[in-house]
Design a protein around this motif. Sequence first.
Motif, PDB file in Angstrom:
ATOM      1  N   TYR A 161       0.813  -1.217   0.000  1.00  0.00           N
ATOM      2  CA  TYR A 161       0.000   0.000   0.000  1.00  0.00           C
ATOM      3  C   TYR A 161       0.847   1.268   0.000  1.00  0.00           C
ATOM      4  O   TYR A 161       0.360   2.358  -0.291  1.00  0.00           O
ATOM      5  CB  TYR A 161      -0.975  -0.007   1.185  1.00  0.00           C
ATOM      6  N   GLN A 162       2.143   1.136   0.348  1.00  0.00           N
ATOM      7  CA  GLN A 162       3.047   2.289   0.339  1.00  0.00           C
ATOM      8  C   GLN A 162       3.669   2.517  -1.034  1.00  0.00           C
ATOM      9  O   GLN A 162       4.286   3.552  -1.264  1.00  0.00           O
ATOM     10  CB  GLN A 162       4.172   2.080   1.370  1.00  0.00           C
ATOM     11  N   PHE A 163       3.510   1.556  -1.917  1.00  0.00           N
ATOM     12  CA  PHE A 163       4.185   1.593  -3.203  1.00  0.00           C
ATOM     13  C   PHE A 163       3.408   2.471  -4.178  1.00  0.00           C
ATOM     14  O   PHE A 163       2.174   2.530  -4.126  1.00  0.00           O
ATOM     15  CB  PHE A 163       4.305   0.170  -3.765  1.00  0.00           C
ATOM     16  N   PRO A 164       4.117   3.192  -5.078  1.00  0.00           N
ATOM     17  CA  PRO A 164       3.428   4.057  -6.049  1.00  0.00           C
ATOM     18  C   PRO A 164       2.435   3.275  -6.909  1.00  0.00           C
ATOM     19  O   PRO A 164       2.755   2.201  -7.419  1.00  0.00           O
ATOM     20  CB  PRO A 164       4.568   4.613  -6.902  1.00  0.00           C
ATOM     21  N   GLN A 165       1.263   3.810  -7.095  1.00  0.00           N
ATOM     22  CA  GLN A 165       0.239   3.132  -7.907  1.00  0.00           C
ATOM     23  C   GLN A 165       0.638   3.056  -9.375  1.00  0.00           C
ATOM     24  O   GLN A 165       0.132   2.213 -10.124  1.00  0.00           O
ATOM     25  CB  GLN A 165      -1.096   3.860  -7.763  1.00  0.00           C
ATOM     26  N   ILE A 166       1.565   3.922  -9.782  1.00  0.00           N
ATOM     27  CA  ILE A 166       2.022   3.910 -11.177  1.00  0.00           C
ATOM     28  C   ILE A 166       2.640   2.560 -11.549  1.00  0.00           C
ATOM     29  O   ILE A 166       2.732   2.204 -12.727  1.00  0.00           O
ATOM     30  CB  ILE A 166       3.051   5.049 -11.424  1.00  0.00           C
ATOM     31  N   TYR A 167       3.046   1.785 -10.542  1.00  0.00           N
ATOM     32  CA  TYR A 167       3.658   0.479 -10.806  1.00  0.00           C
ATOM     33  C   TYR A 167       2.729  -0.428 -11.608  1.00  0.00           C
ATOM     34  O   TYR A 167       3.177  -1.166 -12.489  1.00  0.00           O
ATOM     35  CB  TYR A 167       4.061  -0.207  -9.498  1.00  0.00           C
ATOM     36  N   GLN A 168       1.429  -0.382 -11.326  1.00  0.00           N
ATOM     37  CA  GLN A 168       0.487  -1.224 -12.061  1.00  0.00           C
ATOM     38  C   GLN A 168       0.512  -0.880 -13.555  1.00  0.00           C
ATOM     39  O   GLN A 168       0.508  -1.758 -14.409  1.00  0.00           O
ATOM     40  CB  GLN A 168      -0.934  -1.042 -11.498  1.00  0.00           C
ATOM     41  N   THR A 169       0.555   0.420 -13.849  1.00  0.00           N
ATOM     42  CA  THR A 169       0.640   0.868 -15.243  1.00  0.00           C
ATOM     43  C   THR A 169       1.935   0.385 -15.881  1.00  0.00           C
ATOM     44  O   THR A 169       1.954  -0.073 -17.035  1.00  0.00           O
ATOM     45  CB  THR A 169       0.563   2.402 -15.315  1.00  0.00           C
ATOM     46  N   ILE A 170       3.025   0.490 -15.134  1.00  0.00           N
ATOM     47  CA  ILE A 170       4.337   0.077 -15.641  1.00  0.00           C
ATOM     48  C   ILE A 170       4.369  -1.421 -15.911  1.00  0.00           C
ATOM     49  O   ILE A 170       4.778  -1.869 -16.997  1.00  0.00           O
ATOM     50  CB  ILE A 170       5.445   0.477 -14.646  1.00  0.00           C
ATOM     51  N   TYR A 171       3.930  -2.205 -14.936  1.00  0.00           N
ATOM     52  CA  TYR A 171       3.997  -3.663 -15.084  1.00  0.00           C
ATOM     53  C   TYR A 171       3.151  -4.144 -16.260  1.00  0.00           C
ATOM     54  O   TYR A 171       3.625  -4.912 -17.111  1.00  0.00           O
ATOM     55  CB  TYR A 171       3.546  -4.368 -13.802  1.00  0.00           C
ATOM     56  N   PHE A 172       1.901  -3.705 -16.323  1.00  0.00           N
ATOM     57  CA  PHE A 172       1.030  -4.170 -17.397  1.00  0.00           C
ATOM     58  C   PHE A 172       1.475  -3.629 -18.751  1.00  0.00           C
ATOM     59  O   PHE A 172       1.294  -4.292 -19.778  1.00  0.00           O
ATOM     60  CB  PHE A 172      -0.426  -3.807 -17.100  1.00  0.00           C
ATOM     61  N   GLY A 173       2.072  -2.436 -18.762  1.00  0.00           N
ATOM     62  CA  GLY A 173       2.625  -1.898 -20.007  1.00  0.00           C
ATOM     63  C   GLY A 173       3.784  -2.738 -20.508  1.00  0.00           C
ATOM     64  O   GLY A 173       3.850  -3.096 -21.686  1.00  0.00           O
ATOM     65  N   LEU A 174       4.712  -3.057 -19.613  1.00  0.00           N
ATOM     66  CA  LEU A 174       5.849  -3.894 -19.972  1.00  0.00           C
ATOM     67  C   LEU A 174       5.391  -5.283 -20.410  1.00  0.00           C
ATOM     68  O   LEU A 174       5.860  -5.819 -21.418  1.00  0.00           O
ATOM     69  CB  LEU A 174       6.803  -4.027 -18.775  1.00  0.00           C
ATOM     70  N   ASN A 175       4.477  -5.862 -19.656  1.00  0.00           N
ATOM     71  CA  ASN A 175       4.044  -7.230 -19.923  1.00  0.00           C
ATOM     72  C   ASN A 175       3.305  -7.338 -21.252  1.00  0.00           C
ATOM     73  O   ASN A 175       3.569  -8.246 -22.059  1.00  0.00           O
ATOM     74  CB  ASN A 175       3.154  -7.725 -18.781  1.00  0.00           C
ATOM     75  N   SER A 176       2.376  -6.416 -21.516  1.00  0.00           N
ATOM     76  CA  SER A 176       1.595  -6.491 -22.752  1.00  0.00           C
ATOM     77  C   SER A 176       2.454  -6.215 -23.979  1.00  0.00           C
ATOM     78  O   SER A 176       2.357  -6.916 -24.996  1.00  0.00           O
ATOM     79  CB  SER A 176       0.415  -5.520 -22.700  1.00  0.00           C
ATOM     80  N   ARG A 177       3.315  -5.211 -23.888  1.00  0.00           N
ATOM     81  CA  ARG A 177       4.171  -4.901 -25.046  1.00  0.00           C
ATOM     82  C   ARG A 177       5.203  -5.997 -25.284  1.00  0.00           C
ATOM     83  O   ARG A 177       5.564  -6.280 -26.425  1.00  0.00           O
ATOM     84  CB  ARG A 177       4.834  -3.543 -24.854  1.00  0.00           C
ATOM     85  N   ARG A 178       5.677  -6.600 -24.209  1.00  0.00           N
ATOM     86  CA  ARG A 178       6.616  -7.715 -24.353  1.00  0.00           C
ATOM     87  C   ARG A 178       5.950  -8.882 -25.072  1.00  0.00           C
ATOM     88  O   ARG A 178       6.530  -9.468 -25.993  1.00  0.00           O
ATOM     89  CB  ARG A 178       7.080  -8.149 -22.953  1.00  0.00           C
ATOM     90  N   TRP A 179       4.719  -9.203 -24.690  1.00  0.00           N
ATOM     91  CA  TRP A 179       4.006 -10.289 -25.351  1.00  0.00           C
ATOM     92  C   TRP A 179       3.724  -9.951 -26.809  1.00  0.00           C
ATOM     93  O   TRP A 179       3.836 -10.813 -27.691  1.00  0.00           O
ATOM     94  CB  TRP A 179       2.689 -10.586 -24.622  1.00  0.00           C
TER      95      TRP A 179
END
Length: 203
Positions: A161-179
């Motif tokens: 809960y302390q982590f920046p919410q932008i991480y979700q955008t980053i992770y799914f962006g990396l994962n989808s573009r990688r696929w």
Amino acid sequence: MKPIQTAFALLITLSVLNSCKEEPVALSEDFYAVSFVSRGDDLYLRKNQYLETEKIHFVLFIYHDTIFQVDLQEKKPRYSYLKCKPAVLDSLKSMFAVYEKTNLSKQLKDLKENGPKLSCIRDEYFLFRKGDQINFGIFDFMDYYDWYGRRATKEVKLKKYQFPQIYQTIYFGLNSRRWDYVMSNRYYYKEFRIRDFTYIPVK
């Protein structure tokens, strides 16, 4: 109402109206992120054929001039940020600056002309966002390795809960573009995607 009271009330009213007009200054949502991948579970396609998959096991990113990282190798992700001197942050930004000048198309053209730098057949990936511009491409692990060896940082663990919410955008962006890249005809190692276990008898 006395003139002084009237003037004071008018001043307060004008101040409130003026403050309503001022819009809050939005923080920049720009980021620099890299992901490191490892071999995932093979997906069954048909008899004796499997799709070799990758999975993201580590993400490092700069957001609001702080270096954050997520280790996904364990069952429970480990969230943290790196406490470091400004010079360490600047050195990481300098490393990323090289990748700002390229993109996946340019990198694939270079791979076609010159081949990969290393003999391993696994890519790491970067995802940068500046304003409305998003850039995705291949990241050389050795650049991170060199930076990691020179850094002087302290890892500070964070709760989810302390982590920046932008991480979700980053992770799914990396994962989808990688696929998208791995499953496309542009994938440099496409001949390695399918593992064929068909037995061919020796004559």
